[in-house]
Design a protein around this motif. Structure first.
Motif, PDB file in Angstrom:
ATOM      1  N   GLN A  58       0.815  -1.227   0.000  1.00 55.98           N
ATOM      2  CA  GLN A  58       0.000   0.000   0.000  1.00 55.98           C
ATOM      3  C   GLN A  58       0.842   1.267   0.000  1.00 55.98           C
ATOM      4  O   GLN A  58       0.359   2.336  -0.327  1.00 55.98           O
ATOM      5  N   THR A  59       2.098   1.141   0.390  1.00 54.30           N
ATOM      6  CA  THR A  59       2.943   2.331   0.500  1.00 54.30           C
ATOM      7  C   THR A  59       3.904   2.487  -0.677  1.00 54.30           C
ATOM      8  O   THR A  59       4.732   3.392  -0.681  1.00 54.30           O
ATOM      9  N   LEU A  60       3.823   1.590  -1.653  1.00 57.82           N
ATOM     10  CA  LEU A  60       4.884   1.526  -2.661  1.00 57.82           C
ATOM     11  C   LEU A  60       4.472   2.065  -4.035  1.00 57.82           C
ATOM     12  O   LEU A  60       3.281   2.155  -4.350  1.00 57.82           O
ATOM     13  N   ASP A  61       5.477   2.370  -4.856  1.00 61.05           N
ATOM     14  CA  ASP A  61       5.265   2.759  -6.251  1.00 61.05           C
ATOM     15  C   ASP A  61       4.707   1.572  -7.036  1.00 61.05           C
ATOM     16  O   ASP A  61       4.861   0.425  -6.615  1.00 61.05           O
ATOM     17  N   THR A  62       4.104   1.868  -8.180  1.00 60.12           N
ATOM     18  CA  THR A  62       3.617   0.774  -9.034  1.00 60.12           C
ATOM     19  C   THR A  62       4.296   0.823 -10.408  1.00 60.12           C
ATOM     20  O   THR A  62       4.624   1.903 -10.919  1.00 60.12           O
ATOM     21  N   ILE A  63       4.502  -0.350 -10.950  1.00 59.78           N
ATOM     22  CA  ILE A  63       5.089  -0.489 -12.289  1.00 59.78           C
ATOM     23  C   ILE A  63       4.209  -1.477 -13.055  1.00 59.78           C
ATOM     24  O   ILE A  63       4.018  -2.609 -12.605  1.00 59.78           O
ATOM     25  N   VAL A  64       3.644  -1.021 -14.173  1.00 63.35           N
ATOM     26  CA  VAL A  64       2.747  -1.886 -14.963  1.00 63.35           C
ATOM     27  C   VAL A  64       3.325  -2.003 -16.377  1.00 63.35           C
ATOM     28  O   VAL A  64       3.561  -0.990 -17.041  1.00 63.35           O
ATOM     29  N   ALA A 223       8.788  -2.252  -5.189  1.00 63.16           N
ATOM     30  CA  ALA A 223       7.629  -1.649  -5.847  1.00 63.16           C
ATOM     31  C   ALA A 223       6.628  -2.753  -6.143  1.00 63.16           C
ATOM     32  O   ALA A 223       6.947  -3.935  -6.004  1.00 63.16           O
ATOM     33  N   ASN A 224       5.427  -2.353  -6.551  1.00 59.08           N
ATOM     34  CA  ASN A 224       4.404  -3.342  -6.919  1.00 59.08           C
ATOM     35  C   ASN A 224       4.411  -3.511  -8.432  1.00 59.08           C
ATOM     36  O   ASN A 224       4.102  -2.572  -9.167  1.00 59.08           O
ATOM     37  N   VAL A 261       8.216  -6.150  -4.456  1.00 54.02           N
ATOM     38  CA  VAL A 261       9.492  -6.786  -4.848  1.00 54.02           C
ATOM     39  C   VAL A 261      10.433  -5.722  -5.402  1.00 54.02           C
ATOM     40  O   VAL A 261       9.995  -4.740  -5.985  1.00 54.02           O
ATOM     41  N   ARG A 262      11.744  -5.956  -5.265  1.00 54.20           N
ATOM     42  CA  ARG A 262      12.683  -4.886  -5.628  1.00 54.20           C
ATOM     43  C   ARG A 262      13.152  -4.966  -7.083  1.00 54.20           C
ATOM     44  O   ARG A 262      13.922  -4.107  -7.531  1.00 54.20           O
ATOM     45  N   ASP A 263      12.718  -5.971  -7.818  1.00 47.78           N
ATOM     46  CA  ASP A 263      13.070  -6.076  -9.237  1.00 47.78           C
ATOM     47  C   ASP A 263      12.181  -7.148  -9.846  1.00 47.78           C
ATOM     48  O   ASP A 263      11.482  -7.871  -9.113  1.00 47.78           O
TER      49      ASP A 263
END
Ligand SMILES: [Zn+2]
Length: 507
Positions: A58-64, A223-224, A261-263
């Motif tokens: 809930q606190t993290l950036d998102t990458i789609v 990030a998510n 996850v970090r990558d």
């Protein structure tokens, strides 16, 4: 003619019949159990994400990412949307991304093109590949971007206040080089490690160190990730996270969700077979060209997860995946997945088991607890070597553990290292992989053996569990770890750490 049975014979016949039925039921149950435990695809049950992961997410950036893989052109075409919070707490005039595959574009900058690695990675000829950026937008506006010299640092001009969220949209294609490395294709296996751009780590400034050939010179914050990938029919995908594909007429679509996850890494091949089984509540899946190898990888990974959960606390992610890659390294760690070298798989000794035990330990020390893999590579590598000792002790015996400590750790203290490198040196101080392994992994692990003697095994395990729980999803500095261990010992351990990490041993 049918003779009538006596009451006693009748009872006997019923008993035999009952025993036969019971035997059949047991056989069916055993067959189901074996297939569910070890071999069967029907065993695949995707566990839900752990609560700690969901809370952190809930606190993290998102990458789609939406991507299409085409083996004909050896290309991945992708769009990527990143929703980023300002990590600095101050106004920034640029946002910096790391896009490591750019280093593979040129022979001068490729981490696989060093004297030590070139022949094993490329064979006779260099092959270029890397990410080519087609378009980048910040909050819907196209912006001019700039690359650093080795094309691993992408800088975008922005006006970014501390509270504002930034949306980046990238369109790019990735040319996959003929190269046996964490990025490249060899023997029909496409490895895509460090390919997707990530936000550079903020640490009182953007971290932009070089993508050197030794160690794991990549840093990123959790990030998510959501990755939707289309592959041609017949190709299987090993990745951070796990998904059953949606099968279309001539392609398969994987939608992978990996929160906190970090990558994110991928390995794709049409040569893969797979095996999977549960390790407690973690789905373990291995992909390799040989089915039996995949089964062995699953077996070792399950043993390793059970061992490390007992010593260092729970593995928080729902899946763990291992994938064969034809590269000259032993293995390479990513969150929720590891790449395992083909040569380790082909080895007839215990190489594969030792490697899987080491790489699985990275799920605790790297994937969950991040540390500075550039300036303090010992902080995860020496702990993974130490974890291997626990694996050997738990799976085999206390004397096997003692023997491994002598063979791997004490012996490394006795060999001559020609230059003044110590376990606490940064990765760019090391001249080759052998020196790096001997000093950082093995001499580094001598620190953990000393701490085990000083604190006792149970107290050290308790401190490591505390370390894992306190710093997972983040980055622990050397000072953080020293303080935590000092509190466990009831005295300042900084001098002991300096002795083991920063003192050059002359033999
Ligand atoms: Zn390692």
């Amino acid at each position: 003619m049918r003779q009538k049975l006596s009451p006693r014979e009748n009872r006997k016949a019923w008993l035999y019949a009952a025993l036969i039925v019971l035997g059949m039921v047991l056989c069916i149950a055993l067959a189901w159990y074996v297939s569910a435990q070890e071999w069967g695809r029907e065993a695949v049950y995707l566990p839900p994400a752990n609560e700690a992961v969901l809370e952190k997410a809930q606190t993290l950036d998102t990458i789609v990412i939406d991507a299409v893989f085409d083996p004909e052109s050896k290309q991945l075409t992708a769009t990527q949307v990143m929703t980023l919070r300002n990590p600095s707490g101050q106004v920034l005039d640029s946002v910096v991304l790391r896009s490591y595959s750019g280093a593979y574009l040129s022979e001068d900058t490729s981490p696989a093109a060093t004297d030590e690695l070139f022949a094993a990675c490329y064979g006779e000829r260099f092959s270029t590949g890397g990410l080519i950026l087609d378009c980048v937008q910040v909050n819907g506006e196209t912006v001019r971007h700039s690359w650093n010299e080795d094309k691993t640092v992408l800088t975008l001009p922005v006006q970014w206040s501390a509270e504002r969220t930034l949306t980046l949209q990238l369109a790019y294609h990735v040319n996959i080089p003929d190269c046996g490395s964490r990025f490249g294709v060899k023997d029909g296996i496409y490895a895509l490690g460090n390919v997707f751009p990530t936000l550079a780590l903020w640490d009182d400034g953007w971290r932009t160190e070089g993508y050197c050939a030794i160690g794991d010179p990549f840093l990123s914050a959790c990030a998510n990730w959501t990755v939707r990938l289309t592959v041609p029919k017949g190709y299987q995908l090993a990745a951070t996270g796990y998904a059953e594909p949606a099968l279309l007429a001539d392609s398969a679509v994987y939608t992978l969700q990996a929160p906190a996850v970090r990558d994110f890494a991928l390995v794709i091949s049409d040569r893969f077979t797979s095996a999977s089984a549960m390790a407690d509540d973690v789905l373990v899946t291995a992909y390799a060209a040989d089915k039996k190898a995949a089964q062995r990888m699953v077996k070792y990974a399950r043993q390793a997860i059970a061992c490390y959960e007992a010593h260092y606390g729970s593995y928080v992610y729902p899946t763990f995946t291992l994938a064969e890659v034809a590269f000259p390294y032993g293995g390479m760690e990513y969150p929720q997945m590891v790449m395992i070298g083909s040569s380790a798989i082909a080895a007839t000794d215990d190489t594969l088991e030792v490697l899987v035990a080491h790489e699985t330990a990275h799920q605790w020390w790297y994937a969950m607890v991040g540390s500075d893999s550039y300036y303090e590579p010992w902080q995860d590598e020496s702990l993974c070597e130490y974890a291997l000792m626990d694996y050997i002790g738990d799976v085999y015996s206390a004397s096997a553990r003692e023997n491994a400590v002598f063979q791997r750790i004490e012996t490394a203290l006795r060999i001559t290292i020609p230059r003044g490198v110590t376990p606490g040196s940064p990765i760019d101080y090391f001249q080759d992989l052998t020196e790096y392994t001997q000093v950082v992994y093995r001499r580094g692990a001598a620190l953990w053996m000393a701490l085990e003697n000083l604190l006792g095994k149970d107290a050290l395990d308790a401190a490591l569990t505390q370390y894992q729980e306190a710093f997972r999803f983040g980055h622990a500095t050397r000072e953080d770890l020293t303080l935590l261990l000092s509190q466990a010992a009831g005295r300042d351990l900084a001098p002991l750490m300096t002795d083991y990490l920063d003192t050059y041993i002359t033999n």
